[in-house]
Write an enzyme that holds these catalytic residues in place. Sequence first.
Site, PDB file in Angstrom:
ATOM      1  N   TYR A   1      -2.390  -1.081  10.283  1.00  0.00           N
ATOM      2  CA  TYR A   1      -2.372  -1.461   8.862  1.00  0.00           C
ATOM      3  C   TYR A   1      -1.075  -0.999   8.194  1.00  0.00           C
ATOM      4  O   TYR A   1      -0.422  -1.765   7.477  1.00  0.00           O
ATOM      5  CB  TYR A   1      -3.588  -0.824   8.186  1.00  0.00           C
ATOM      6  CG  TYR A   1      -3.674  -0.965   6.689  1.00  0.00           C
ATOM      7  CD1 TYR A   1      -4.309  -2.073   6.120  1.00  0.00           C
ATOM      8  CD2 TYR A   1      -3.173   0.010   5.826  1.00  0.00           C
ATOM      9  CE1 TYR A   1      -4.420  -2.198   4.738  1.00  0.00           C
ATOM     10  CE2 TYR A   1      -3.278  -0.109   4.452  1.00  0.00           C
ATOM     11  CZ  TYR A   1      -3.907  -1.209   3.913  1.00  0.00           C
ATOM     12  OH  TYR A   1      -4.016  -1.338   2.550  1.00  0.00           O
TER      13      TYR A   1
ATOM     14  N   SER B   1       0.854  -1.197   0.000  1.00  0.00           N
ATOM     15  CA  SER B   1       0.000   0.000   0.000  1.00  0.00           C
ATOM     16  C   SER B   1       0.885   1.240   0.000  1.00  0.00           C
ATOM     17  O   SER B   1       1.923   1.256   0.680  1.00  0.00           O
ATOM     18  CB  SER B   1      -0.876   0.007   1.254  1.00  0.00           C
ATOM     19  OG  SER B   1      -1.480   1.279   1.392  1.00  0.00           O
TER      20      SER B   1
END
Length: 246
Positions: free
Chosen positions: A152, A139
């Site tokens: 995350y 990401s």
Amino acid sequence: MKRFTDRVAIVTGAAQGIGAAIARRLGEEGATVVVADVNEKAAAKVAKACGNGSFAVATDVGDAGQVKRLHETVVKRAGKIDVLVNNAAIVPFQPWDQVDFDHWRQIMRVNLDGVFLMSRASSDAMRKTGYGRIVNICSNTIFAGTPNMAAYVAAKGGVFGFTRALATELGAYRITVNAVCPGLTASEGVMASPHAKAFEFVEMLQAIKGHGKPDDIAPAVAFLASEEAQWITGQTVNVDAGMVRW
Ligand SMILES: NC(=O)c1ccc[n+]([C@@H]2O[C@H](COP(=O)([O-])OP(=O)(O)OC[C@H]3O[C@@H](n4cnc5c(N)ncnc54)[C@H](O)[C@@H]3O)[C@@H](O)[C@H]2O)c1
């Protein structure tokens, strides 16, 4: 283009969103796709759309026993594993004041432990045939330090480092390991969360304007999963319309 004829590819978390787009793309190019997701019903639908004898296996990637069973099933039904796309993840919106150890562990279990368990089992199978491609969906939040996602971002930072290390470990077997970092993308998961409100802000930072869609991510993954990417390993590519440049 049919770059995946006679190839067997596992795509985790492919019942919807970016994973489903990747699965469909590999299927269009001839792969037998194994859709491994906790959502069995939606996974079966995606597998059907992929064609080429693709099938779904209900799998929680954070569960070592289920990952082992998945690999036994794939080798039994498809004979081998050529490609692994580690896409399954929980994408939370969790303000820092609500990040406790339970949340932290839940995210690590799926987003980082899952990548380890899947890579461990798939790379062992790949070594038997002497061919393999692993693509980790990371990401661009690891570069941006995006708010409300601390656990995350930490897990994806782990995936980034693991990609480099695993590339080193598996280079001797000509198995490549790379990562793709999507930017904000309109998956089902994101559109059902407060992240959906961030598209305008993110667009301001992008070199190319527009809102990212799952189909924008799949081509980069397909390239890194293909035979022709054989000289590329340990790399991380941002696929985010130029939001992050490094
Ligand atoms: N959408 C974005 O903006 C964005 C941005 C950067 C990175 N990513 C990454 O892209 C990937 C896909 O994200 P998305 O937005 O399509 O997500 P999504 O929430 O729409 O879909 C995630 C899928 O993973 C499955 N899943 C969840 N936990 C699982 C588990 N334990 N085992 C197996 N499957 C599980 C879900 O059932 C679902 O089908 C993730 O790795 C995510 O971190 C997404």
